[in-house]
Each structure stands twice: as C-alpha cells, then as structure tokens.
Design a protein around this motif. Structure first.
Motif, short mmCIF file in Angstrom:
data_model
loop_
_atom_site.label_atom_id
_atom_site.label_comp_id
_atom_site.label_asym_id
_atom_site.label_seq_id
_atom_site.Cartn_x
_atom_site.Cartn_y
_atom_site.Cartn_z
N PRO A 1 0.83 -1.19 -0.01
CA PRO A 1 0.14 -0.07 0.04
C PRO A 1 0.91 1.27 0.08
O PRO A 1 1.93 1.46 0.51
N THR A 2 0.26 2.32 -0.82
CA THR A 2 1.11 3.45 -0.78
C THR A 2 -0.08 4.85 -0.42
O THR A 2 0.48 5.78 -0.52
N SER A 3 -1.06 4.42 -0.04
CA SER A 3 -2.29 5.35 0.35
C SER A 3 -2.04 6.01 1.67
O SER A 3 -1.78 5.78 2.42
N ASP B 1 -4.58 5.08 4.45
CA ASP B 1 -4.18 3.68 4.93
C ASP B 1 -2.99 3.56 5.86
O ASP B 1 -2.11 3.76 5.20
N SER C 1 -1.68 1.01 6.93
CA SER C 1 -0.67 -0.16 6.45
C SER C 1 0.37 0.67 5.65
O SER C 1 1.36 -0.09 5.72
N THR C 2 -0.09 1.74 5.01
CA THR C 2 1.44 2.11 4.36
C THR C 2 2.29 2.62 5.04
O THR C 2 3.52 2.19 5.10
N SER D 1 -3.53 5.85 -5.62
CA SER D 1 -2.73 5.10 -4.55
C SER D 1 -3.23 3.91 -4.06
O SER D 1 -4.59 3.75 -3.73
N ARG E 1 -4.40 0.81 -1.77
CA ARG E 1 -4.72 0.49 -0.24
C ARG E 1 -4.73 -1.04 -0.10
O ARG E 1 -4.82 -1.79 -1.19
N LEU F 1 2.69 9.11 7.90
CA LEU F 1 1.68 8.59 7.05
C LEU F 1 1.66 9.41 5.79
O LEU F 1 1.74 9.18 4.50
N SER G 1 3.29 8.75 2.48
CA SER G 1 2.58 8.58 1.12
C SER G 1 2.95 9.79 0.15
O SER G 1 2.74 9.33 -1.13
#
Length: 749
Positions: free
Chosen positions: A228-230, A233, A235-236, A290, A292, A426, A430
């Motif tokens: 993920p790169t958003s 999110d 999780s990024t 991006s 997710r 974050l 991102s």
C-alpha cells in the motif's frame, strides 16, 4: 383532596401509557475493510438488519460496500448479543436482573476515526470504544478515556506481556487488549514455482529484492510485490516500517528522539522505494489512485501479486483449496537481521469518559472484560497467552509462532503525541510515493533528495510536537538561548556571505514538489470520496503555505529572485486553495474545475520553479558536462563517486572555482615531463568534496598560509564557496614530499 387525587391520576396515566424503560450503553467499533468479490443478496442484508436492530454503520463508504462490511462483523455482534443476555442473568454485577441495551456503531479505520473519537465520542455519550494501540497514550493524556486498572490488573498475567503493557499510560491501565495485529508475508506458490523461485531461500529483505529481479523475467503482467502507498491507509506506514526497522533505523524513540534524518532511515527508505522504481511493485493502481491494502488483498487472491504483507485476518478468508496456493511465509528480517522489524499493534477496548448511570457503568466495564476474554478470530490473534498458543497449533497459523511476537515484534513508542506523529509520518511517506509515482524516471540522486526533503519536513513538525518545553525547563531554555545567540554572532562574523541560502532553496524545492502532488485527475473523484480528496489537497496546500510564510520573514538578498517569485505567486496558490474548498457542486464539476485550475495556474508555476532551481544547483549530469568542458582546456584525470547528489552552488560559480584550481595545478606542473593532475568528487555526509591534486612541488606551511590569504586566485574561490556555506582547504599530510590536494567542500542539496 380532590386536587391531589386528580394529579395522582394524571401521573399514573402517563406511567401506564409510557413505554417500558431500559438503560443502554453505546459502543463504537472500528470496521475493517473487506474484499470486493462477493455481493450479498438483498434478503441476506434484510435478515441481518432485522436480527441486529441496535447496530448501525458509518464508515464513509457507499451503501453497497458498507453493507458488506456490516455482514462481515456478524461474529462480533453475536458476542455482544451473548453478553447482553449473560449480563441480565449475572447476579454479581446485575443483582436485580435489569435489562441493558447495547447500541453498536461501526466506524471505519480509514475514515479518520481518531478525530471522530476526539470530537464526537463524549458528545454522543459513547461508553466503550475500540482503539488502536498507538492512540491509547494520547487519549489517556487528554482525559478522553478512563482508568480501568481495576479490570486489567487482576488479568494481566493472562496476556502476552508487551501487548498488555501497551494499554498502560504511566502506571495505570487505560485500555484492555482485544486482538493482536501483526504484519507477515504471504506468497502465491503457483507464481513462485512458475518463476523457479524457492520461497525458503528468501532469508532477508535483500534476497527478497533479488528474487523480484528473477521473477520479473518469467512473469510478465504480474507484480512481485503488493504494497500500500495510500495516505488514508495506516498499512502504508506499518509496512514501510518493516524496511526502516530492518535497516536498524528508528523514527521516534521512547525518549522522543526523532531519528528521521539518520543515514540508516534514509538508506532504508531508498531501498524500499527502489523496489517500486525497479518494477517490483506498482506505484499507483490501474485507476491512477494510490493503493490501499484492501485493493491489494483482492488482487492477490486473483493471482496478480506474488508477495504481500498483511495481517492474520487473511487466514480466515482462505478456503482449504486457497490455503494450498496462498502460503503464510511469516516474517522477513532486515539487512542486518538483528533489529526486530515485524510491526506489532492491535486493537484495544477503552472506557470513554462519559456520563453513565451506575448500571451503565457496571455494564460498560463488564463488556470490556467480556469482549477481551471472548475475542473474535476475525479481528486478529487473541492477546491471551493460552489462547494464542492453542491457535498457533493449527496448520493455518503455524507461521505466527510466539517467538515472532517475543523476539521480532516491534511496537511504536507509547508516548501521548504518537497519534499526531503517526498521521505526520503517513502523510510524508505517502507523499514520497506520490512524487515518485508522478516521476518514475527519477534518478538515485533525486530520490535521495525527495526522501530527505520529506523526512526533513516531517522531523521539524514532529520535533515541534515532542519538544515543547515545560516550566521546569525554563532555566535550561534561557541558557540554551544565550548560547545559541553567541554562536549565531560568531557565525555571522565568519560567514558574511551566507544568509540562510541553503534552507531557503530546500524549502523552495519542497514547495514545488508538494504543489506537483496537489492535484486530481480524470476519474479520481467520486461521490463517496469527494470530502477525502478535498481534505488531502487542503493539507498539501496548507503545507505549502507554511513554507511560504518562512519566505515572507526572510530578507536574504542572495536569492532575491526566488523570494520575489514566491511573493508574486502566493495569491494564485491561495486562489487554488479556495477552489479546492468549494465542494458545493457535483463531484464531476468539482473534479473538472480542479484539473483546469491546476493545469492553467499551478502547472506553469511548477515548471518555472524547476527552471529556477536549475540555476541554484549542479546535478550529476551538469557536473559531468562542466568537467568535460574543462578537459578541453586542461589535461587531467577525474573520478566521480556514485550517488553523490546535487551540489548547492550556481553552475557558473562552480566552473569558475574549478578553473582556478586546475589552472594553479597546471602552473605547478608545467616544468614536468610527465605532469599528473587528478580531480576527485566524493560525498561526506551533507557535503560533497571536490579535491584537486597534482605532482608538482609540495607546499610549505608558509605557502599554504599565503595561498589561503590571497594568492593564485584562492581568495576569489574562498569568497564564492563561503557564499554557499562551503569552504576551501589544503590538506596537511604526514608525507611532506607529497603535495597535498586542494579541497572544495560544497553543501549537498
């Protein structure tokens, strides 16, 4: 008497016709996301809603998707219903057997839940909330949640120690563990077998990258990694930390030391982003947005990724057949193998600092204990030692051994500022992906600059948050202020030509990079995400405005054209912000207006800023060009170290300095039959070193002093280099017969 009789009859009548009264507690639970494959039947949804009348959902998504998420939480709702029934019968906490209603509302992890808790939980009378492990200290510090040590303390020995300790703030417990969330790797066995890759030979992140290069040759149209790169999110951030921790880096320590600009952190992020640039993982998705984790999970099951990093819930959604294809690999250590790098967090339950009746207080506390003890497997791993060991005996969970949690797990620091810090990290991580995604041909040097720019800005923002001095530090603050003033006066005396030029140019470049990402594209906006898009763009423009304010305060004459340019364009950037804020229109009209304004007003500004930056720095290709031109005039050899970065100096200034140094070297060797002049370029921290040496006569100590004072054009070089906060020096050598090199020390941009 008749009057009192009448009043009694009226009140008795109201009592008879009024509905029966029962007390209630309100619960907010974070609803996870689900894959987009299955569409529930209308009858199934209707039956579900009829069964759980006290449950609702508000995750900021469309109705169809929200209903799927609602259905996925059936197990949690069943446990809450079981609690409601058992509480009525529990004579220890509810001796009168009074009924209690439990109203459950699901709010989304990806819909700014912390902000919603802060703004609305107490206002709406919420009693119990699910919180992320990194929010506990912040919520406790600010009085949003209550001390529940009386619940947790008698049970703490039952939990995995680092997990239960994360519920503390100071000496007290403010949250009880509900589930453990860790990130481990899963792979598609069919895809790896097809590429001839043995997963068991992937021992660390370096070998993972090597496996990717092999995989790319055999699997066209399939990605090796799904990551993920958003910006919306978490999780990024969690998965990026796998690399940062794996390289021995630390973002923020428990002592609040900010290590974002440490070499290990920057190097690890470079390695991570290089995976994307080398084609191992996609930057934006097919729709240009991006990625997710929920999108990646869906496409992993469709065979579009070979490796993903995901949480334990993924095991629950695999069928028996799928579990033979999608294999849980476990953890992959970092380069040094010594630093724990498995993100470990989880969900906790907390008691909101709201008004409650005695019965509601008892019920709320009982619900905390009940849900923690009866944790749902769909949420993650159970936090109790006995239950976790029992679960890990099953084949599906065999790659989640206790040793993983005890030795390799890594938790974020338990400091009350972390909730804000997490959002800052974050945003900037991102943004790095967004910048690189817009320019996938970025060079190694440019990538290093992008990462240092974003992490440098994040470091400043975080330090403002964690380093606010208290009254007890007032004396030290005054002492430090006096020392800084003294140092500044000395600095001004010896650096008359430099007036914050480096910092201004770095900020100028950062403004350009942020503006380049503050845009939308066709199909980017829909009716469900228009507010999220607006908020993302406004945050970026606000960051730009913060940097602009710094320029307004500067009186530097060294780069007056940049300051004037910024002043002229500020009004256009403010107008763009006004355009972004206006969402009182159809989402299609909103998207179109933002695109048009960006292309007509922002794009020309960005292009002009790029051109201006070229006049204030020397990139690798420009340095090579300058050296090639000088080789036509002077006979010398040269060597340039890889990945040195850009030099903070005007190209003409650098050319003039090198001309002087090479001319001096040529004069020094003109009497020799075999003159030998060498030019070396290397990096040293924040500086780039250019050394020129020759085999002419050596310098005496007196010669060096004369040269540095006025001789052979050295004074001109000193004036130029010091104007760019660098210096000129002549190295002393123990071998007096060998001439020392003359060295330029130039700032790296």
């Amino acid at each position: 008497m008749r009057k009192f009789k009448f009043i009694f009859i009226v009140f008795f009548s109201f009592y008879l016709i009024s509905p029966s009264y029962s007390e209630e507690i309100k619960v907010w639970i974070m609803a996870g996301e689900v894959t987009k494959n299955d569409i529930p039947a209308v009858e199934e949804i209707r039956a579900f809603k009829d069964r759980y009348l006290y449950a609702s959902i508000d995750i900021g998504r469309d109705e169809e998707y929200s209903e799927k998420v609602f259905l996925a939480n059936k197990e949690v709702l069943d446990k809450i219903e079981n609690f409601r029934e058992s509480f009525k019968k529990d004579i220890n906490t509810n001796p009168d057997g009074l009924p209690i209603d439990v109203k459950v509302k699901f709010i989304g992890w990806h819909n700014d839940p912390l902000k919603k808790i802060i703004n609305d939980a107490q206002k709406e009378g919420v009693d119990v909330i699910q919180v992320g492990s990194t929010w506990i200290a912040f919520l406790a510090h600010n009085g949003f949640i209550n001390n529940i040590s009386d619940i947790v303390k008698p049970m703490e020995h039952e939990y995995i120690n680092p997990v239960v300790q994360s519920g503390r703030f100071g000496k007290d417990y403010f949250a009880i563990p509900w589930s453990i969330d860790i990130r481990t790797w899963f792979y598609n066995k069919e895809l790896l077998d097809r590429a001839g890759i043995d997963a068991n030979k992937i021992k660390n992140l370096t070998s993972l990258k090597n496996a990717c290069l092999k995989f790319k040759k055999k699997n066209i149209g399939t990605w090796f990694l799904g990551v993920p790169t958003s910006a919306d999110d978490y999780s990024t951030l969690h998965i990026a930390m796998t690399w940062i921790w794996g390289w021995g880096g630390t973002i923020v320590g428990g002592d609040k030391t900010v290590g974002l600009m440490d070499d290990k952190v920057v190097a690890s992020m470079e390695e991570y982003v290089q995976l994307f640039l080398s084609g191992c993982a996609p930057l934006p998705g097919r729709d240009g947005k991006s990625l997710r984790l929920t999108d990646i999970e869906t496409h992993f099951l469709l065979g579009e990724y070979a490796f993903i990093s995901i949480g334990p819930w993924f095991v629950e959604i695999l069928s028996k057949e799928q579990s033979k294809i999608f294999i849980n690999y476990g953890s992959i250590p970092g380069r040094d193998g010594a630093s724990p790098n498995v993100f470990t967090g989880g969900s906790y339950l907390a008691l909101v600092n709201s008004k409650r009746s005695p019965l509601e207080e008892k019920a709320s506390r009982a619900l905390l204990r009940y849900l923690s003890v009866h944790a749902s497997r769909s949420l993650g791993l159970p936090p109790q030692k006995a239950k976790l060991e029992q679960m890990l005996n099953s084949r599906e969970y065999s790659k989640f051994p206790l040793i993983l949690l005890r030795r390799e797990s890594r938790l974020f620091p338990a400091i009350h500022e972390w909730g804000v810090i997490e959002d800052i990290l974050l945003t900037h991580i991102s943004t790095i992906f967004e910048i690189v995604g817009n320019n996938p041909s970025v060079t190694d040097t440019e990538l290093n600059s992008i990462i240092r720019s974003e992490f440098g800005s994040a470091k400043l923002r975080i330090e403002k948050i964690v380093n606010t001095p208290g009254n007890s530090l007032l004396l030290w603050s005054l002492v430090i202020l006096i020392l800084l003033t003294f140092v500044f006066l000395i600095y001004k005396r010896h650096h008359k030509h430099y007036v914050g030029k480096e910092d201004l140019i770095r900020r100028f470049r950062r403004i350009k990079e942020i503006l380049h990402t503050a845009k939308v594209w066709k199909g980017c906006v829909d009716e469900n995400n228009i507010i999220a898009v607006r908020n993302r763009l406004i945050e970026k423009i606000n960051n730009v405005m913060e940097e602009l304010a710094y320029f307004r305060k500067s009186k530097s004459q060294e780069i007056i054209e940049i300051i004037k340019f910024i002043g002229d364009k500020e009004i256009l950037i403010k107008q763009y912000k006004n355009e972004i804020q206006n969402i009182d229109r159809d989402y299609r009209q909103y998207e179109e207006s933002i695109i048009v304004y960006f292309e007509n007003s922002m794009r020309p500004i960005i292009n002009e800023m790029s051109n201006m930056l070229e006049t204030y720095c020397v990139k690798m290709n420009k340095l090579t060009e300058i050296i090639a031109e000088l080789q036509k005039v002077f006979n010398f050899e040269y060597n340039i170290e890889n990945k040195i970065g850009s030099l903070l100096i005007r190209p003409d200034d650098l050319r003039l300095c090198l001309e002087n140094l090479l001319e001096n070297a040529q004069k020094s060797t003109q009497h020799l039959t075999e003159p030998n002049i060498k030019l070396r370029v290397s990096s040293n921290g924040r500086f780039i070193i250019i050394a020129v040496e020759d085999n002419g006569g050596s310098f005496s100590e007196m010669d060096i002093k004369k040269l540095m004072r006025k001789g052979e054009g050295f004074k001109d070089i000193c004036n130029i280099i010091e104007g760019w906060e660098g210096n000129l020096s002549i190295e002393r050598r123990s071998d007096e017969d060998k001439k020392p090199p003359v060295t330029l020390k130039i700032r790296r941009l």
